[in-house]
Design a protein around this motif. Sequence first.
Motif, PDB file in Angstrom:
ATOM      1  N   UNK A   1      56.043  -6.352 -85.374  1.00  0.00           N
ATOM      2  CA  UNK A   1      56.382  -5.076 -85.996  1.00  0.00           C
ATOM      3  C   UNK A   1      56.031  -3.944 -85.038  1.00  0.00           C
ATOM      4  N   UNK A   2      56.742  -2.823 -85.198  1.00  0.00           N
ATOM      5  CA  UNK A   2      56.391  -1.599 -84.493  1.00  0.00           C
ATOM      6  C   UNK A   2      55.939  -0.572 -85.517  1.00  0.00           C
ATOM      7  N   UNK A   3      54.875   0.140 -85.187  1.00  0.00           N
ATOM      8  CA  UNK A   3      54.294   1.133 -86.088  1.00  0.00           C
ATOM      9  C   UNK A   3      54.399   2.497 -85.417  1.00  0.00           C
ATOM     10  N   UNK A   4      55.173   3.402 -86.027  1.00  0.00           N
ATOM     11  CA  UNK A   4      55.417   4.709 -85.433  1.00  0.00           C
ATOM     12  C   UNK A   4      54.527   5.746 -86.123  1.00  0.00           C
ATOM     13  N   UNK A   5      53.450   6.108 -85.446  1.00  0.00           N
ATOM     14  CA  UNK A   5      52.404   6.980 -85.984  1.00  0.00           C
ATOM     15  C   UNK A   5      52.666   8.416 -85.545  1.00  0.00           C
ATOM     16  N   UNK A   6      52.374   9.420 -86.370  1.00  0.00           N
ATOM     17  CA  UNK A   6      52.571  10.813 -85.975  1.00  0.00           C
ATOM     18  C   UNK A   6      51.719  11.187 -84.757  1.00  0.00           C
ATOM     19  N   UNK A   7      52.265  12.009 -83.857  1.00  0.00           N
ATOM     20  CA  UNK A   7      51.511  12.401 -82.652  1.00  0.00           C
ATOM     21  C   UNK A   7      50.165  13.054 -82.954  1.00  0.00           C
ATOM     22  N   UNK A   8      50.106  13.906 -83.988  1.00  0.00           N
ATOM     23  CA  UNK A   8      48.840  14.573 -84.303  1.00  0.00           C
ATOM     24  C   UNK A   8      47.761  13.569 -84.672  1.00  0.00           C
ATOM     25  N   UNK A   9      48.136  12.507 -85.384  1.00  0.00           N
ATOM     26  CA  UNK A   9      47.139  11.505 -85.755  1.00  0.00           C
ATOM     27  C   UNK A   9      46.664  10.732 -84.528  1.00  0.00           C
ATOM     28  N   UNK A  10      47.595  10.433 -83.610  1.00  0.00           N
ATOM     29  CA  UNK A  10      47.186   9.748 -82.382  1.00  0.00           C
ATOM     30  C   UNK A  10      46.191  10.598 -81.611  1.00  0.00           C
TER      31      UNK A  10
END
Length: 223
Positions: free
Chosen positions: A172-181
């Motif tokens: 799976x790929x998990x696309x996380x918001x940039x601010x959270x990263x």
Amino acid sequence: MAEPSYLAAVRESYDTVAADYAERVKSPAELDPLSRAMLVAFAETVRAAGRGPVADLGCGPGKVTAYLAELGVPAFGVDLSPRMVALAQRAYPRVRFAVGSMTALPIADAELGGALAYYSAHHTPPDLLPTVFSEFQRTLAPGGQLMLAGYVGNDERIRPTQAYGGHPVSYESHLVPPDRIADLLARAGLVVSARLVQEPGQGAKRTVATFLAAKPEQDRTPL
């Protein structure tokens, strides 16, 4: 710690597609100008600091690792897939490659002058990103640099049924918001110095974010 369960699916999938992936994935010379410029800036920064080797984490077939070496960086590659590592070592025999996971890197504390995670962290479930980012922090020397680049989004979870060459895959790929990263990097003890978000376009189907960060220097304040 015990190996997280998702790694088996990622390892098996990339072992399966390794040959097709190595043939089709772009070389750094084929990247868009902004992506290539960020790699060059990272290489110049870590080369000038001279704090130690650079690990390309999730190196795949080794094309980016070899590019860093061409830029004068003492780089080596680490990948979860033994077949990817074998292909990389065969293609670039003068560069060192090893099998390993970003959740438990086979690298000593403070060994690295730099770490690169280039389109390799998005398979990590969001709840395990703190573990991965803590490994980045642990292995970097004080003043060491991190470049993290990959797909981002609004907490989408993508389950492809096939990948390069039409092979079936189960990751799976998990696309996380940039601010959270950026927040998770800071919580891991890394200071973000630059962030580039590239929107879809010119053949890119998804939003990409690149982060430059560093492990702070040791406190030299007199006691």
